[in-house]
Design an enzyme around this catalytic site. Structure first.
Site, PDB file in Angstrom:
ATOM      1  N   ASP A 132     -11.816  -9.480   4.132  1.00  0.00           N
ATOM      2  CA  ASP A 132     -13.090  -9.487   3.390  1.00  0.00           C
ATOM      3  C   ASP A 132     -13.650 -10.911   3.350  1.00  0.00           C
ATOM      4  O   ASP A 132     -14.849 -11.133   3.492  1.00  0.00           O
ATOM      5  CB  ASP A 132     -12.892  -9.004   1.940  1.00  0.00           C
ATOM      6  CG  ASP A 132     -13.263  -7.531   1.769  1.00  0.00           C
ATOM      7  OD1 ASP A 132     -13.052  -6.768   2.734  1.00  0.00           O
ATOM      8  OD2 ASP A 132     -13.742  -7.160   0.691  1.00  0.00           O
ATOM      9  N   ASP A 147      -6.024  -7.307   3.749  1.00  0.00           N
ATOM     10  CA  ASP A 147      -7.186  -6.689   3.101  1.00  0.00           C
ATOM     11  C   ASP A 147      -8.078  -7.784   2.525  1.00  0.00           C
ATOM     12  O   ASP A 147      -9.299  -7.789   2.717  1.00  0.00           O
ATOM     13  CB  ASP A 147      -6.697  -5.743   1.998  1.00  0.00           C
ATOM     14  CG  ASP A 147      -7.840  -5.026   1.295  1.00  0.00           C
ATOM     15  OD1 ASP A 147      -8.761  -4.564   1.997  1.00  0.00           O
ATOM     16  OD2 ASP A 147      -7.822  -4.960   0.061  1.00  0.00           O
ATOM     17  N   TYR A 203       0.805  -1.219   0.000  1.00  0.00           N
ATOM     18  CA  TYR A 203       0.000   0.000   0.000  1.00  0.00           C
ATOM     19  C   TYR A 203       0.841   1.275   0.000  1.00  0.00           C
ATOM     20  O   TYR A 203       0.371   2.322  -0.414  1.00  0.00           O
ATOM     21  CB  TYR A 203      -0.924   0.026   1.219  1.00  0.00           C
ATOM     22  CG  TYR A 203      -2.240  -0.691   1.031  1.00  0.00           C
ATOM     23  CD1 TYR A 203      -2.272  -2.036   0.687  1.00  0.00           C
ATOM     24  CD2 TYR A 203      -3.444  -0.030   1.200  1.00  0.00           C
ATOM     25  CE1 TYR A 203      -3.472  -2.700   0.521  1.00  0.00           C
ATOM     26  CE2 TYR A 203      -4.651  -0.687   1.037  1.00  0.00           C
ATOM     27  CZ  TYR A 203      -4.654  -2.021   0.694  1.00  0.00           C
ATOM     28  OH  TYR A 203      -5.846  -2.665   0.532  1.00  0.00           O
ATOM     29  N   LYS A 213       3.798 -15.062   1.938  1.00  0.00           N
ATOM     30  CA  LYS A 213       4.159 -15.886   0.778  1.00  0.00           C
ATOM     31  C   LYS A 213       5.680 -16.048   0.773  1.00  0.00           C
ATOM     32  O   LYS A 213       6.380 -15.548  -0.123  1.00  0.00           O
ATOM     33  CB  LYS A 213       3.670 -15.232  -0.516  1.00  0.00           C
ATOM     34  CG  LYS A 213       2.169 -15.367  -0.748  1.00  0.00           C
ATOM     35  CD  LYS A 213       1.725 -16.762  -1.215  1.00  0.00           C
ATOM     36  CE  LYS A 213       2.104 -17.017  -2.640  1.00  0.00           C
ATOM     37  NZ  LYS A 213       1.729 -18.409  -3.049  1.00  0.00           N
ATOM     38  N   ASP A 232      -2.152 -17.848   0.372  1.00  0.00           N
ATOM     39  CA  ASP A 232      -3.174 -18.462  -0.501  1.00  0.00           C
ATOM     40  C   ASP A 232      -3.816 -19.655   0.199  1.00  0.00           C
ATOM     41  O   ASP A 232      -5.030 -19.856   0.143  1.00  0.00           O
ATOM     42  CB  ASP A 232      -2.578 -18.850  -1.868  1.00  0.00           C
ATOM     43  CG  ASP A 232      -1.334 -19.719  -1.767  1.00  0.00           C
ATOM     44  OD1 ASP A 232      -0.728 -19.797  -0.678  1.00  0.00           O
ATOM     45  OD2 ASP A 232      -0.968 -20.345  -2.786  1.00  0.00           O
TER      46      ASP A 232
HETATM   47  C1  IPM Z   1     -10.312  -1.721   3.782  1.00  0.00           C
HETATM   48  C2  IPM Z   1     -10.608  -1.065   2.463  1.00  0.00           C
HETATM   49  C3  IPM Z   1      -9.521  -0.051   2.168  1.00  0.00           C
HETATM   50  C4  IPM Z   1      -8.229  -0.821   1.990  1.00  0.00           C
HETATM   51  C5  IPM Z   1      -9.787   0.873   0.971  1.00  0.00           C
HETATM   52  C6  IPM Z   1     -11.093   1.627   1.127  1.00  0.00           C
HETATM   53  C7  IPM Z   1      -8.661   1.836   0.751  1.00  0.00           C
HETATM   54  O1  IPM Z   1     -10.749  -2.028   1.477  1.00  0.00           O
HETATM   55  O2  IPM Z   1     -10.199  -1.006   4.789  1.00  0.00           O
HETATM   56  O3  IPM Z   1     -10.200  -2.943   3.826  1.00  0.00           O
HETATM   57  O4  IPM Z   1      -7.925  -1.323   0.888  1.00  0.00           O
HETATM   58  O5  IPM Z   1      -7.489  -0.933   2.966  1.00  0.00           O
HETATM   59 MG    MG Z   2     -10.679  -4.015   2.179  1.00  0.00          MG
END
Ligand code: IPM
Ligand code: MG
Length: 369
Positions: A254, A250, A143, A194, A226
């Site tokens: 999710d 990230d 990032y 990884k 992975d």
């Molecule tokens: C998260 C989001 C952010 C990220 C975006 C909105 C920049 O996906 O907080 O997980 O990628 O970190």
């Molecule tokens: Mg995210």
């Protein structure tokens, strides 16, 4: 109510605004009934800041964030701002907050409430009772690594560059957070990288392994990221705490969110290093985004935002009892079969964002007696 608990509220864009409104309702109730006051300031971030000031985060708002004990963040982004140049994208506001406040440890708990077992796309037996914590490194790696950018090569081709880079210090400080959390939980830490393809992954594994000497009471395992992604849907309950880098975190968070039934259920805390008084800079935000498709319709799920607020009470203000109260109230509204659209199931009662927030506060009142 006057207080020395300085909170900066940054609702942001889209449903961020609506879900933050439900936190206001909870704050009002807590002030009236539990004698806990907050000195709340507000600011703009993301697209709303762009529209008003031409930047996704002004220096003034950044200074307010630095001066507050905790930041409550909603969500940023939307189609209106999608085509802007990179430096102006709403997301840059959030990334600047994380970087400038040095919030390197992002805690993303994924807990499956009993009442929501059937909302998950996974079989009930796979997710029932799930309680895992993902610790995502938040200020390094892909990032923020340099060099980065898009350049045009002499042959006219364009080349996009991002750099995955970690120092040993960055790895150790986030791994320490992982070990400390594991110690308070089931004492199992899984580190995901990884190391089979990336040098920074090899370093990550070496540093985490070295640090383990200080935490021999915690069981440490290593997994390629992975494989961790696959194991999370195969048998998520094998995990207690997962520590991983910014980009893998990230994605894995999710994925973990969906185990709980909806992205609308997942809170997060982003913490800096403790100062000499043990206080940490902190930002609390739901894992979900600004959901432009449902924004302004009073149909977003405010529970992840309210759970983030509960994390703030616990981690920044040492008000574990009030945090428990909110979490138990959320459990109670789910038992009452109230559901926003994202977690709707046959036989449940559909409710709006506002009605959900109101119901949570009603249950808080009942539980507090
Ligand atoms: C998260 C989001 C952010 C990220 C975006 C909105 C920049 O996906 O907080 O997980 O990628 O970190
Ligand atoms: Mg995210």
């Amino acid at each position: 109510m006057a207080s020395n608990r300085k909170v900066l509220m940054l609702p942001g864009d889209g449903i961020g605004i609506e879900v933050m409104n439900q936190v206001r309702v909870a704050i009002e109730w807590l002030a009236g009934k539990r004698g806990i006051g907050f000195d709340v300031r507000e600011g703009l971030v993301g697209g709303s800041a762009l529209d008003a000031h031409g930047t996704p985060l002004t220096d003034e708002t950044m200074a307010d964030a630095m001066a507050s004990d905790a930041v409550l963040f909603g969500a940023v982004g939307g189609p209106k701002w999608d085509s802007l140049p990179f430096a102006k994208k709403p997301e840059r506001g959030l990334l600047r907050l994380r970087k400038d406040m040095d919030l390197f440890a992002n805690l993303r708990p994924a807990i499956v409430f009993d009442a929501l077992v059937d909302a998950s796309t996974l079989k009930p037996e796979i997710v029932r009772g799930l309680d895992i914590m993902i610790v995502r490194e938040l200020t390094g790696g892909m990032y923020f690594g340099q060099p980065r950018g898009v350049e045009t090569l002499p042959n006219g081709e364009r080349r996009g560059v991002n750099t995955h880079v970690y120092t040993s210090g960055e790895i150790v400080r986030v791994a320490r957070v992982g070990f400390e959390l594991a110690r308070k939980r089931a004492r199992r830490l899984c580190s995901a990288e990884k190391a089979n393809v990336m040098e920074a992954g090899v370093l990550w594994r070496e540093e985490v392994t070295k640090l383990h000497a200080e935490y021999s009471d915690v069981e440490l395992t290593h997994m390629y990221a992975d494989n961790a992604a696959m194991q999370l849907v195969r048998n998520p309950k094998q995990f207690d705490v997962i520590v991983t880098d910014n980009l893998f975190g990230d994605m894995l968070s999710d994925e973990a969110a969906m185990l709980t039934g909806s992205l609308g259920m997942l809170p997060s805390a982003s913490l800096g290093a403790p100062d000499s008084h043990g206080r940490r800079r902190a930002l609390y935000e739901p894992v979900h985004g600004s959901a432009p498709d449902i924004a302004g319709k009073d149909m977003a799920n405010p529970l992840a935002m309210l759970l983030s607020f509960a994390m703030m009470l616990r981690y920044s203000f040492d008000r574990g009892d009030d945090a428990d109260l909110i979490e138990r109230a959320i459990e109670a509204v789910l038992e009452r079969k109230l559901r926003t659209a994202d977690i709707m199931q046959p036989g449940m009662t559909p409710v709006s964002t506002t009605a959900m927030g109101k119901a949570v506060v009603e249950e808080m009142a009942k539980l507090a007696g």
